[in-house]
Each structure stands twice: as structure tokens, then as C-alpha cells.
Write an enzyme that holds these catalytic residues in place. Structure first.
Site, PDB file in Angstrom:
ATOM      1  N   GLU A  40     127.573   1.875  20.755  1.00  0.00           N
ATOM      2  CA  GLU A  40     126.232   1.323  20.580  1.00  0.00           C
ATOM      3  C   GLU A  40     125.310   1.874  21.663  1.00  0.00           C
ATOM      4  OE1 GLU A  40     122.717  -0.386  20.133  1.00  0.00           O
ATOM      5  OE2 GLU A  40     124.283  -0.338  18.602  1.00  0.00           O
ATOM      6  N   ALA A  41     124.158   2.391  21.239  1.00  0.00           N
ATOM      7  CA  ALA A  41     123.222   2.990  22.189  1.00  0.00           C
ATOM      8  C   ALA A  41     122.577   1.950  23.089  1.00  0.00           C
ATOM      9  CB  ALA A  41     122.141   3.762  21.434  1.00  0.00           C
ATOM     10  N   TRP A  70     114.124   0.679  19.959  1.00  0.00           N
ATOM     11  CA  TRP A  70     114.136   2.114  20.241  1.00  0.00           C
ATOM     12  C   TRP A  70     112.776   2.555  20.787  1.00  0.00           C
ATOM     13  CZ3 TRP A  70     118.013   5.503  20.472  1.00  0.00           C
ATOM     14  CH2 TRP A  70     119.236   5.126  19.897  1.00  0.00           C
ATOM     15  N   GLY A  99     119.780  -5.394  14.247  1.00  0.00           N
ATOM     16  CA  GLY A  99     118.731  -6.270  13.753  1.00  0.00           C
ATOM     17  C   GLY A  99     119.108  -7.738  13.800  1.00  0.00           C
ATOM     18  N   ASN A 103     116.056 -10.065  14.824  1.00  0.00           N
ATOM     19  CA  ASN A 103     115.236 -10.225  13.620  1.00  0.00           C
ATOM     20  C   ASN A 103     114.782 -11.676  13.426  1.00  0.00           C
ATOM     21  OD1 ASN A 103     117.486 -11.591  12.624  1.00  0.00           O
ATOM     22  ND2 ASN A 103     118.081  -9.988  11.196  1.00  0.00           N
ATOM     23  N   TRP A 505     110.203  -4.133   8.442  1.00  0.00           N
ATOM     24  CA  TRP A 505     111.418  -3.730   9.159  1.00  0.00           C
ATOM     25  C   TRP A 505     112.653  -3.806   8.271  1.00  0.00           C
ATOM     26  CZ3 TRP A 505     108.331  -7.600  11.857  1.00  0.00           C
ATOM     27  CH2 TRP A 505     107.406  -7.031  12.739  1.00  0.00           C
ATOM     28  N   HIS A 506     112.489  -3.408   6.992  1.00  0.00           N
ATOM     29  CA  HIS A 506     113.601  -3.420   6.030  1.00  0.00           C
ATOM     30  C   HIS A 506     113.892  -2.007   5.524  1.00  0.00           C
ATOM     31  CE1 HIS A 506     112.662  -7.908   4.971  1.00  0.00           C
ATOM     32  NE2 HIS A 506     113.155  -7.762   6.183  1.00  0.00           N
ATOM     33  N   ALA A 540     122.448  -0.203   5.788  1.00  0.00           N
ATOM     34  CA  ALA A 540     121.425  -0.348   4.749  1.00  0.00           C
ATOM     35  C   ALA A 540     121.005   0.978   4.147  1.00  0.00           C
ATOM     36  CB  ALA A 540     120.201  -1.065   5.315  1.00  0.00           C
ATOM     37  N   THR A 551     117.094  -7.603   4.760  1.00  0.00           N
ATOM     38  CA  THR A 551     118.236  -6.713   4.565  1.00  0.00           C
ATOM     39  C   THR A 551     119.461  -7.066   5.400  1.00  0.00           C
ATOM     40  OG1 THR A 551     117.148  -5.207   6.128  1.00  0.00           O
ATOM     41  CG2 THR A 551     116.884  -4.744   3.783  1.00  0.00           C
TER      42      THR A 551
END
Length: 587
Positions: A40-41, A70, A99, A103, A505-506, A540, A551
Site C-alpha cells: 500500500e502506497a 493522492w 476509499g 469515504n 469519487w466513483h 472497481a 462503489t
């Protein structure tokens, strides 16, 4: 930086610790023989010290926190006369849990017809009857216990019912009821038009993310699971057309790690970007950047879909603002059928947003948010600016490329205006205005001490005399065309929607599943990348079309289903067992 020789080997390397990656890591590592690496970044989330902004029922302090997204990622939203508009910041999670950690905590599945459409698009075994058991297995529904809901899954789901709604939410519900909408107690139950309490992944006023629900203490302690955060994957490694590993970046150092199976779960923007940098994608685009071709797949980065949205905002009277029952800002929603352009049932959504941002002004501004559940526009695109892994890709959402989506938002804006004009809304709101997520709004919404000071001062002024409030609302808060101007000029309304329309944001569908004869399908129904061995994409991006849902829940479902298939392949029966996972099953 050149990669070193392989020094480590894993059975599975998962690239991306978001909603799909965490699920896959949990499920695959449950089998002791599997050595699993999750990269994971972003930062880790310590289970014994989850940041308050992430735990909070109000998500605005998480998804607008620069530490959790990001940097430098932008997207253009619409094309006007074939020309892309100005790029805007496009917030995508960069933290363990993806997310699900930042989210809005919505946990809706969409309609059964959404998944039957997946099957019709060539994703065999992904129809509603096949995915419903997965949706049930991954949740513990606090409120409903019936054939549509799970009772012992890792994600706890609840609703805030009408008796606990704020005055603004109750006014929105009364306006919807006056317009003929039926009350549906369960958003994930009876799939018809009506208004309902929003289903959220939240328990005891705390967010439930995949980082905490799937990567619990017992899972993290497994000796066969390695989690590396702050680790970005620069590229995939190949032996011919077999993917054999990854080049990971930890700070300025690059290292090659080998794997039996590589699973890319970096989201609908990150996953196609990684494939493109690694030589998988449209041949002409890769050659233009001097990238060696591993597999020519024209669909990589294509078919990007999002839910286009618009909003109508207003000032909320003091007594109707967010209350102490919960800090969650959205409690009521409604789906309806536009009947425009052959759209399916329930193709549109309206949300009553009682708090629009974390700051003091956001507590005083509410919105009616309208978005297209089932968009026709699917010509968005992710392309590379550079072969350099440190450079973010180009993202063009192209939200209104199909005129029918514009028509539906015009109709939706007019519906919102009728709701705003209702007696219930007039009683608790003032000074309505067409809202736009402009650059000015975005900058003020980012967490900072400066923004807190500015908004504290403005909020006090807004609570002052009505003439001063109306002046400030018109000149400082709104700053665009008035509601009356748009309702009396169809051309102006369409122009406003084109300029103000944003995604929610989907992002999805950029490595979509499809049949073997679909030239733009990137993955098959098992999430395997076509023409490449040892490589899957699971997130997704493999949705054939975006479902009429937030999502997060569909992404978790996809990861669960693919994990089932992988584990079945390891058991007796091999490919036959895996095939059974993707066949139609009764719930």
C-alpha cells in the site's frame, strides 16, 4: 532506480491496500500455505490508535485531508465541443483501507438489474442471483434480518431512522413525500422508487473500514501475511507474457519481489496506470511513450465511468442543522426513475445533505445532491503523462458525453427546485442557490488552520441579520447564477450543469470484465488480464458498467468473489471448483 535481483518470493502479491486489496489479503492469508504480500502506497492504520478523523461518522475531515489522498491527482470533468475543461483536484484515497477509510461510509449495493447488466456485458457468473450471497456474507446488518441481509459478516451496516433525523433531513423527507415518494425503510431491500434512510458502514458512531474489519489483529498477526505500507509499486515484472513479480519503491529505493500470482488492486485510476507503465494497453499510446509492449489491450484505461452530479444549496436555520444523534451528514435519500432515453428503473438519486463541509460555514449550508445512478456516458479515459511511476496519470471523466445524462440532470435540477420550494423546506432553509464545487470551494474545504479561521468569521456573519446573510450568500458563498435565472432559461441551465457537474469519487470500469470477443474487455470473469499469465486486476476497474450504488460495497463484493475462486482453485477439484464459484447460485 534499477531494481535489484529478486530477494523475496510470495504466492500472492497484492498491489494496493484499498477496499479490494485488504479483503483479498485477509481471505487469501487465511490459508496458512499461502504467503501473501500486501503493498500500500499510503500510511498504515494502527488498530489501537485509529486517527479520529478516520473513525468519525462525519467523513469530511478524512476525505479532504491532504495526508490521506493522492497528491497532484487531477481530472477533467466534461468536454464541451470536444474540448476538455480545466482539470480539477480529484480526491482518491492513499491510505490503508483505501476509499473505505475516508469515504462517506455509504453501504448500498445498487439494484439487482445492475448485476444482471454485468452478465449481459459478458461477465459470466456476475448476475444478481450469483452476487447476492456474497453481499450477504460480507455484512452484519444491524437493522434487518431476512433473505436479503447478512448477520455475521465483517462489515457492520446500520441506518439512522427518521425519528433521529435533523430538522433539515425531516424537511427533505416531507418534501419528497409531498411529491409522491413512498417511504422505504431499507435502501438495500425493496428495489423500487422511494425515499429511505441511508445505509452506512458504521457502528457505535465509528466508521467500519476494511482496514479494521478485514485486517483485524488476528489477521495481521498471521506469519504468512506481510503488509508493507508507504510502499508504491513502480512496475510489473514479466518473463515473456507471464507476470512474475513487481518492482516496489520504499522511499528512493527500488526492489524486485517475485510472486506466483500478481493481483493489481490499485483502483480504477491506479490499476490501468500500472498496467500501462508495465506495457499492457493500447499499442499506439505505449509506443508514443517508448514503453515496450507486453500485451496490446486497447481497453486498458478506456470506458472510465463515474456518477455525474449537481447540487442545489441553501442556508439552514439554526434549529434544523446537524444534531447530536450522529455526526453523519447525510441521513435521507431517494431514488426515482427519470424515464429519459431508455434509462432503467431507479436511474436517479437525490440526497439530503445536512452539512456540506467540516468547517463552520459547512454546518450552515445544506444541499440537495442529485446524481445519475446509471449513466450512459462511458467514454472517460485514463492515460499516461509519462512512463515515470512518480507522475500521476491523465484522467478525463467525460461525464456528459452522452446527451441523455445532461437531459437527466436538467430534469433532476428542476425536481430539486420543486423540493426546495416546498413548504417544509421553506420553513427551515433560506437563500437557495445553484451550487458548484469550484476551485475556491475546494481550497476552502481543505483542512487547515487558515480555513478554520476564515470560515469561523464568515459563519458568525451568516448568523447575523437577514439582509447581511442574503448579501453574503449571494456575493461570497454562491457567486454564480441565481436559481431564478436558471429556472427561466433552459440554455443557461444546461450551461451551468456542464460547468458545475462533477463526479462523486466513483471511478470505475477502466479494466472491465467482458466476453472473449469484446475488443475493449481487459479482464475475463475470473479477473485475469487477457493475454497475460499470472496477473489479475481486482477492484472497481473491472466493473463492466458502474452500478447504481456507491462503489465501496460492490468493490468488496468483487474481491470476496475473486478470493473464493482463487481459494477454490487450490482445493480439490481445481478449475472445476473455481468454475462453480462463478456459476449462478441461489441466495
Amino acid at each position: 532506480m534499477p531494481a535489484t535481483s529478486p530477494s523475496e518470493h510470495f504466492d500472492y502479491i497484492i498491489v494496493g491496500g484499498g477496499s479490494a486489496g485488504c479483503v483479498l489479503a485477509s481471505r487469501l492469508s487465511a490459508k496458512a500455505a499461502n504467503r501473501v504480500l500486501l503493498c500500500e502506497a499510503g500510511a498504515d492504520i494502527s488498530l489501537d490508535n485509529v486517527p479520529p478523523a478516520i473513525l468519525d461518522s462525519y467523513p469530511g475531515t478524512a476525505y479532504l485531508n491532504p495526508d490521506y489522498i493522492w497528491p497532484e491527482l487531477q481530472a477533467t470533468t466534461v468536454r464541451i465541443d470536444g474540448v476538455a475543461g480545466r482539470a480539477r483536484k480529484y480526491e482518491q484515497a492513499r491510505i490503508l483501507g483505501g476509499g473505505s477509510s475516508i469515504n462517506g461510509q455509504f453501504f448500498n449495493r445498487g439494484a439487482p438489474s445492475d448485476y444482471d447488466a454485468w452478465e449481459a456485458h459478458g461477465a459470466r457468473g456476475w448476475d444478481w442471483q450469483s452476487v447476492l450471497p456474497i453481499f450477504k456474507r460480507m455484512e452484519t446488518d444491524i437493522d434487518f434480518h431476512d433473505a436479503l441481509h447478512g448477520t455475521d459478516g465483517p462489515i457492520r451496516v446500520r441506518r439512522i431512522f427518521p425519528e433521529q433525523w435533523s430538522g433539515h433531513a425531516r424537511a427533505v423527507a416531507a418534501a419528497l413525500e409531498a411529491q409522491g415518494y413512498d417511504y422505504l425503510p431499507d435502501q438495500n431491500g425493496e428495489f423500487r422508487d422511494g425515499y429511505f434512510p441511508i445505509a452506512i458502514s458504521n457502528f457505535n458512531e465509528r466508521r467500519v473500514s476494511v482496514a479494521t474489519a478485514y485486517l483485524d489483529a488476528a489477521t495481521r498477526s498471521l506469519p504468512n501475511l506481510t503488509i508493507r505500507t508507504g510502499t508504491e509499486v513502480a512496475s510489473l515484472v514479466f518473463d515473456g507474457t507471464r507476470c512474475t513479480g513487481v518492482v516496489i519503491q520504499e522511499g528512493d529505493k527500488g526492489k524486485r519481489v517475485s510472486g506466483g500470482e500478481i493481483i493489481v488492486s490499485s483502483g480504477a485510476i491506479g490499476s490501468p496506470a500500472l498496467l500501462l507503465r508495465s506495457g499492457i494497453g493500447p499499442v499506439a499510446h505505449l509506443r508514443d511513450l517508448g514503453i515496450d509492449i507486453v500485451a496490446g489491450l486497447p481497453g486498458v484505461g478506456r470506458n472510465l465511468m463515474e456518477h455525474p452530479s449537481i447540487a442545489l444549496a441553501s442556508f439552514i436555520d439554526d434549529g434544523a442543522r446537524i444534531n447530536d444523534v450522529t455526526r453523519h451528514h447525510i441521513r435521507v435519500g431517494a431514488r426515482y426513475s427519470s424515464k429519459i432515453g431508455g434509462a432503467p428503473q431507479g436511474d436517479m438519486l437525490i440526497l439530503g445533505v445536512t452539512k456540506t463541509s467540516w468547517h463552520a460555514v459547512g454546518r450552515r449550508i445544506g444541499t440537495l445532491l442529485n446524481y445519475v445512478n446509471n449513466p450512459f456516458s462511458k467514454r472517460g479515459e485514463v492515460t499516461l503523462q509519462s512512463r515515470d511511476w512518480r507522475v500521476r496519470p491523465n484522467v478525463a471523466l467525460n461525464l456528459l458525453d452522452d446527451e441523455r445524462d445532461l437531459d437527466r440532470l436538467v430534469d433532476g435540477f428542476q425536481r430539486m427546485a420543486l423540493l426546495q420550494a416546498s413548504a417544509s423546506m421553506q420553513a427551515v432553509t433560506k437563500d437557495p442557490f445553484p451550487a458548484s464545487y469550484s476551485e475556491k470551494v475546494r481550497q476552502v474545504a481543505m483542512l487547515s488552520a487558515k480555513n478554520r479561521f476564515i470560515t469561523d468569521v464568515l459563519a458568525k456573519l451568516l448568523d447575523g441579520p437577514a439582509p447581511l446573510r442574503s448579501f453574503l450568500m449571494r456575493r461570497v458563498v454562491a457567486g454564480g447564477p441565481t436559481l431564478d435565472e436558471l429556472l427561466t432559461d433552459d440554455k443557461a441551465l444546461r450551461a451551468f450543469i456542464r460547468s458545475a457537474c462533477v463526479g462523486v469519487w466513483h471511478a470505475s470500469c477502466t479494466c472491465r470484465m467482458g466476453a472473449a470477443d469484446d475488443p475493449l474487455a481487459v479482464t475475463d470473469e475470473f479477473a485475469r488480464v487477457r493475454g497475460v499469465a499470472g496477473l489479475r486486476v481486482v477492484d472497481a476497474s473491472i466493473f463492466p458498467v458502474v452500478p447504481g450504488a456507491n462503489t465501496n460495497a460492490p468493490t468488496i463484493m468483487v474481491a470476496e468473489k475473486i478470493a473464493d475462486g482463487l481459494l477454490s482453485m487450490q482445493s480439490d477439484g481445481g478449475a472445476i471448483a473455481a468454475a462453480n464459484v462463478f456459476s449462478r447460485n441461489d441466495p
